[in-house]
Motif scaffolding. Structure first.
Motif, mmCIF file in Angstrom:
data_model
loop_
_atom_site.group_PDB
_atom_site.id
_atom_site.type_symbol
_atom_site.label_atom_id
_atom_site.label_comp_id
_atom_site.label_asym_id
_atom_site.label_seq_id
_atom_site.Cartn_x
_atom_site.Cartn_y
_atom_site.Cartn_z
ATOM 1 N N VAL A 1 -62.061 53.503 -43.700
ATOM 2 C CA VAL A 1 -61.163 54.638 -43.513
ATOM 3 C C VAL A 1 -61.943 55.931 -43.708
ATOM 4 O O VAL A 1 -62.723 56.071 -44.649
ATOM 5 N N CYS A 2 -61.713 56.872 -42.831
ATOM 6 C CA CYS A 2 -62.330 58.200 -42.925
ATOM 7 C C CYS A 2 -61.810 58.896 -44.184
ATOM 8 O O CYS A 2 -60.617 58.839 -44.473
ATOM 9 N N PRO A 3 -62.669 59.573 -44.948
ATOM 10 C CA PRO A 3 -62.198 60.255 -46.151
ATOM 11 C C PRO A 3 -61.359 61.503 -45.855
ATOM 12 O O PRO A 3 -60.714 62.034 -46.756
ATOM 13 N N PHE A 4 -61.312 61.958 -44.612
ATOM 14 C CA PHE A 4 -60.585 63.160 -44.266
ATOM 15 C C PHE A 4 -59.249 62.888 -43.578
ATOM 16 O O PHE A 4 -58.376 63.735 -43.573
ATOM 17 N N ASP A 5 -59.093 61.726 -42.947
ATOM 18 C CA ASP A 5 -57.862 61.395 -42.226
ATOM 19 C C ASP A 5 -57.676 59.880 -42.250
ATOM 20 O O ASP A 5 -58.524 59.136 -41.765
ATOM 21 N N VAL A 6 -56.549 59.411 -42.808
ATOM 22 C CA VAL A 6 -56.332 57.969 -42.956
ATOM 23 C C VAL A 6 -56.114 57.265 -41.626
ATOM 24 O O VAL A 6 -56.235 56.049 -41.552
ATOM 25 N N THR A 7 -55.812 57.991 -40.570
ATOM 26 C CA THR A 7 -55.641 57.339 -39.272
ATOM 27 C C THR A 7 -56.964 57.153 -38.542
ATOM 28 O O THR A 7 -56.998 56.509 -37.510
ATOM 29 N N HIS A 8 -58.050 57.697 -39.080
ATOM 30 C CA HIS A 8 -59.370 57.484 -38.504
ATOM 31 C C HIS A 8 -59.953 56.228 -39.132
ATOM 32 O O HIS A 8 -60.260 56.196 -40.319
ATOM 33 N N ARG A 9 -60.106 55.184 -38.334
ATOM 34 C CA ARG A 9 -60.729 53.940 -38.784
ATOM 35 C C ARG A 9 -62.012 53.784 -37.982
ATOM 36 O O ARG A 9 -61.998 53.800 -36.761
ATOM 37 N N VAL B 1 -68.372 61.171 -40.438
ATOM 38 C CA VAL B 1 -68.142 62.138 -41.515
ATOM 39 C C VAL B 1 -68.731 63.489 -41.152
ATOM 40 O O VAL B 1 -68.146 64.533 -41.433
ATOM 41 N N SER B 2 -69.863 63.498 -40.489
ATOM 42 C CA SER B 2 -70.489 64.775 -40.134
ATOM 43 C C SER B 2 -69.801 65.459 -38.962
ATOM 44 O O SER B 2 -69.928 66.667 -38.789
ATOM 45 N N SER B 3 -69.018 64.706 -38.162
ATOM 46 C CA SER B 3 -68.404 65.326 -36.989
ATOM 47 C C SER B 3 -66.884 65.196 -36.948
ATOM 48 O O SER B 3 -66.279 65.459 -35.917
ATOM 49 N N CYS B 4 -66.267 64.803 -38.046
ATOM 50 C CA CYS B 4 -64.811 64.604 -38.070
ATOM 51 C C CYS B 4 -64.081 65.940 -37.886
ATOM 52 O O CYS B 4 -64.373 66.912 -38.582
ATOM 53 N N PRO B 5 -63.126 66.014 -36.966
ATOM 54 C CA PRO B 5 -62.401 67.270 -36.751
ATOM 55 C C PRO B 5 -61.502 67.657 -37.930
ATOM 56 O O PRO B 5 -61.167 68.827 -38.087
ATOM 57 N N LYS B 6 -61.133 66.714 -38.773
ATOM 58 C CA LYS B 6 -60.282 67.021 -39.929
ATOM 59 C C LYS B 6 -61.085 67.526 -41.119
ATOM 60 O O LYS B 6 -60.520 67.905 -42.136
ATOM 61 N N ARG B 7 -62.405 67.518 -41.008
ATOM 62 C CA ARG B 7 -63.242 67.928 -42.115
ATOM 63 C C ARG B 7 -63.118 69.412 -42.433
ATOM 64 O O ARG B 7 -63.228 69.817 -43.577
ATOM 65 N N THR C 1 -68.374 64.810 -52.167
ATOM 66 C CA THR C 1 -67.159 65.433 -52.677
ATOM 67 C C THR C 1 -65.927 64.717 -52.167
ATOM 68 O O THR C 1 -64.943 64.566 -52.880
ATOM 69 N N ALA C 2 -65.963 64.230 -50.936
ATOM 70 C CA ALA C 2 -64.810 63.541 -50.369
ATOM 71 C C ALA C 2 -64.540 62.227 -51.076
ATOM 72 O O ALA C 2 -63.412 61.769 -51.128
ATOM 73 N N ASN C 3 -65.560 61.620 -51.657
ATOM 74 C CA ASN C 3 -65.381 60.334 -52.317
ATOM 75 C C ASN C 3 -65.066 60.463 -53.798
ATOM 76 O O ASN C 3 -64.892 59.477 -54.475
ATOM 77 N N THR C 4 -65.022 61.679 -54.327
ATOM 78 C CA THR C 4 -64.670 61.868 -55.734
ATOM 79 C C THR C 4 -63.282 62.459 -55.820
ATOM 80 O O THR C 4 -62.800 63.097 -54.903
ATOM 81 N N SER C 5 -62.643 62.254 -56.934
ATOM 82 C CA SER C 5 -61.294 62.797 -57.093
ATOM 83 C C SER C 5 -61.380 64.222 -57.622
ATOM 84 O O SER C 5 -62.298 64.572 -58.348
ATOM 85 N N PHE C 6 -60.416 65.029 -57.261
ATOM 86 C CA PHE C 6 -60.372 66.413 -57.700
ATOM 87 C C PHE C 6 -59.616 66.502 -59.011
ATOM 88 O O PHE C 6 -58.668 65.766 -59.252
ATOM 89 N N GLN C 7 -60.022 67.431 -59.866
ATOM 90 C CA GLN C 7 -59.292 67.711 -61.073
ATOM 91 C C GLN C 7 -58.754 69.124 -60.941
ATOM 92 O O GLN C 7 -59.484 70.091 -61.044
#
Length: 165
Positions: free
Chosen positions: A45-53, A63-69, A106-112
């Motif tokens: 699953v793409c870290p920016f959009d769950v519909t991107h598989r 990840v480098s070219s995802c439009p949702k990034r 950063t996309a793979n870590t959780s935000f605080q």
């Protein structure tokens, strides 16, 4: 489904089975169901959009070219996006010469997020018990899952309880 003449449907192809053609409005539901049919598929699953598989091999490129990034970059930096400008990946190298992609990390870590609420300091309140509420309220209760003798005793107790209310 009816559609007007000349109106095109927005149809997407399933990443698990290319024979599946799904309407965009049903795509996310289909992905969840189709994933169960293909548990061994090497799709992530793409870290920016769950519909991107994406296939595992293509993940770094996606990840480098995802439009949702761009929306993620704006959220991360709290800046307003500039029209027509796409976000770039910040690449850095550590002391061993290993390249790091800060957007991907950063996309793979959780935000605080900072907040003034502390849920650990809430008062200790007992949880809701519907049986205890029903015993005190003017409601009819049904004897569910009881043997015949228990049902008769329950009905007699209910009559007395409702008369006392």
């Amino acid at each position: 489904m009816l559609r007007r003449l000349g109106e095109e449907l927005d149809i997407l192809t399933c990443p698990y089975n290319v024979a599946h053609q799904i309407l965009r409005c049903r795509f996310q539901v289909h992905l969840v169901r189709c994933r169960k049919s293909y548990p061994d598929a090497e799709v992530v699953v793409c870290p920016f959009d769950v519909t991107h598989r994406i296939n595992k091999q293509e993940l770094n490129w996606h990840v480098s070219s995802c439009p949702k990034r761009q929306s993620f970059e704006v959220f991360k930096s709290n800046e307003t996006p500039t029209q027509g400008v796409t976000a770039s990946i910040c690449t850095s190298f550590d002391s061993e010469g290993t390249q790091h992609n800060s957007t991907w990390e950063t996309a793979n870590t959780s935000f605080q997020l900072e907040t003034s609420q502390n849920w650990d300091n809430l008062p200790n309140v007992p949880s809701y018990n519907p049986s205890a509420y029903a015993e005190k309220a003017n409601v009819l209760r049904a004897p569910v899952g009881m043997k015949p003798a228990q049902r008769a005793a329950f009905r007699n107790a209910e009559r007395k309880r409702l008369q006392n209310l």
